[in-house]
Design a protein around this motif. Structure first.
Motif, mmCIF file in Angstrom:
data_model
loop_
_atom_site.group_PDB
_atom_site.id
_atom_site.type_symbol
_atom_site.label_atom_id
_atom_site.label_comp_id
_atom_site.label_asym_id
_atom_site.label_seq_id
_atom_site.Cartn_x
_atom_site.Cartn_y
_atom_site.Cartn_z
ATOM 1 N N LEU A 1 0.977 -1.123 0.152
ATOM 2 C CA LEU A 1 0.033 -0.174 0.013
ATOM 3 C C LEU A 1 0.919 1.165 -0.032
ATOM 4 C CD1 LEU A 1 -2.619 -0.975 2.884
ATOM 5 C CD2 LEU A 1 -2.837 -1.261 0.323
ATOM 6 N N ARG B 1 3.527 0.832 5.594
ATOM 7 C CA ARG B 1 4.684 -0.044 6.174
ATOM 8 C C ARG B 1 5.337 -0.954 5.099
ATOM 9 N NH1 ARG B 1 1.065 -0.054 10.530
ATOM 10 N NH2 ARG B 1 1.755 0.142 12.657
ATOM 11 N N ARG C 1 8.877 -0.296 3.894
ATOM 12 C CA ARG C 1 10.147 -1.184 4.448
ATOM 13 C C ARG C 1 10.839 -2.145 3.770
ATOM 14 N NH1 ARG C 1 6.974 -1.672 10.353
ATOM 15 N NH2 ARG C 1 7.716 0.426 11.365
ATOM 16 N N GLU D 1 7.757 -1.226 16.399
ATOM 17 C CA GLU D 1 6.237 -1.548 16.319
ATOM 18 C C GLU D 1 5.818 -1.696 17.790
ATOM 19 O OE1 GLU D 1 3.820 -2.107 13.717
ATOM 20 O OE2 GLU D 1 5.495 -0.814 12.846
ATOM 21 N N PHE E 1 8.831 4.675 9.670
ATOM 22 C CA PHE E 1 7.498 4.870 9.584
ATOM 23 C C PHE E 1 6.599 5.403 10.559
ATOM 24 C CE2 PHE E 1 3.127 3.250 10.219
ATOM 25 C CZ PHE E 1 2.594 3.596 8.960
HETATM 26 N N1 LIG Z 1 3.053 -4.841 12.932
HETATM 27 C C1 LIG Z 1 2.736 -4.900 11.654
HETATM 28 C C2 LIG Z 1 1.477 -3.774 11.261
HETATM 29 C C3 LIG Z 1 0.842 -4.056 9.807
HETATM 30 C C4 LIG Z 1 -0.291 -2.900 9.406
HETATM 31 O O1 LIG Z 1 -1.003 -2.691 10.471
HETATM 32 N N2 LIG Z 1 -0.155 -2.442 8.350
HETATM 33 C C5 LIG Z 1 -1.196 -1.503 7.811
HETATM 34 C C6 LIG Z 1 -0.830 -0.646 6.842
HETATM 35 S S1 LIG Z 1 0.540 0.416 7.585
HETATM 36 C C7 LIG Z 1 -2.294 -2.182 7.416
HETATM 37 O O2 LIG Z 1 -2.497 -2.925 6.580
HETATM 38 N N3 LIG Z 1 -3.584 -1.860 8.156
HETATM 39 C C8 LIG Z 1 -4.928 -2.254 7.584
HETATM 40 C C9 LIG Z 1 -5.804 -2.698 8.611
HETATM 41 O O3 LIG Z 1 -5.282 -2.660 9.856
HETATM 42 O O4 LIG Z 1 -6.710 -3.151 8.494
HETATM 43 C C10 LIG Z 1 3.734 -4.854 10.563
HETATM 44 O O5 LIG Z 1 4.770 -4.201 11.090
HETATM 45 O O6 LIG Z 1 3.858 -5.264 9.339
#
Ligand SMILES: N[C@@H](CCC(=O)N[C@@H](CS)C(=O)NCC(=O)O)C(=O)O
Length: 266
Positions: A52, A56, A59, A146, A205
């Motif tokens: 997206l 994140r 990274r 995180e 991030f």
């Molecule tokens: N701790 C995970 C977090 C992943 C995460 O929450 N990514 C977000 C985008 S930055 C996401 O996909 N959010 C969608 C949701 O929570 O439904 C990581 O570091 O990969």
């Protein structure tokens, strides 16, 4: 428009960083890393980063650009919903970015994926020497990004959208977690310690999240601001932006009022 980038590196030999050429197409077995190589460099399966823009998953793109390793990048340009639909299709139980396919495994958690790639394919790069004090703090920041920073900044953001803060929390709040990072950078050039490491990739991030959404007052953290300038000058970071955020930020969250964090500054 669907973006499928494949970076074709030249052969990845003896852990030497090689130049990367981005082309459009689908990864082929010939893109796999075949080097029989020293510790920390195993043959690498095909890697696809489900992405997206501005999130994140950057990274992982940045890591692969720093290492000069091949990967396929999957996202729909300018359309977060379509990019998320692709993630949901391969990872319905935990649709988050990054989701990464590594051979036939489907992986989440950016920090864990980064540690795995470094352990198997990094050849010692982006990790401080095992016996150095920097190794311990590098791991600290990888997990802090995180476990403490993102989690507290996101919690404060959600709560403060509903109820702006009136006083400092007795628990460590967003300002506290960012200040701890600021203190470290007062004595160290990088979160990796003496050298840039994967810890720096992990930290950007949530730092940007906290600063750009006014969860903390950006002006209070000069060492972090100087570190961001150094990050932005890195060719691999710029390569990541060109491939993973070609049109700039997409679908930004609304910032808190500019004085949200200042209201609770003692
Ligand atoms: N701790 C995970 C977090 C992943 C995460 O929450 N990514 C977000 C985008 S930055 C996401 O996909 N959010 C969608 C949701 O929570 O439904 C990581 O570091 O990969």
């Amino acid at each position: 428009m669907k973006q499928l980038f494949v970076t074709n590196t030249k052969r990845f030999l003896l852990a030497i960083a090689l130049s990367v050429t981005a082309v459009f197409g689908v990864a082929t077995p010939s893109a796999q890393v075949e080097a029989q190589s020293p510790a920390g460099v195993l043959p690498m399966p095909e890697i696809t980063i489900y992405h997206l823009e501005g999130r994140r998953s950057e990274r992982l793109v940045w890591l692969m650009e720093e290492l000069g390793l091949p990967y396929t990048l999957n996202f729909t340009r300018g359309d977060l919903a379509a990019s998320m639909a692709a993630i949901r299709a391969i990872n319905p139980a935990m649709p988050v970015a990054p989701t990464v396919t590594y051979g036939d495994q489907v992986l989440v958690e950016s920090g864990a994926i980064i540690e795995m790639i470094l352990a198997r394919h990094g050849g010692g790069r982006l990790v401080p020497p095992l016996a150095s004090p920097d190794f311990a703090t590098h791991l600290l920041w990888i997990h802090y990004s995180e476990g403490s920073l993102a989690s507290r900044a996101i919690a404060d953001y959600r709560v403060w959208q509903i109820q702006p803060p009136q006083q400092r929390s007795p628990l460590v709040d967003s300002e506290g977690v960012v200040q701890f990072a600021e203190n470290f950078l007062a004595d160290n050039p990088w979160f990796g310690g003496a050298e840039f490491s994967a810890a720096d990739i992990m930290m950007l991030f949530p730092i940007n999240f906290a600063m750009n959404l006014n969860i903390v007052n950006k002006a209070q953290f000069p060492h972090i601001n100087a570190w961001i300038s150094k990050i932005e000058a890195r060719p691999a970071y710029q390569a990541m932006l060109a491939k993973a955020r070609p049109d700039g930020m997409v679908g930004s969250l609304p910032a808190l009022p500019a004085n949200a964090s200042r209201a609770v500054t003692p």
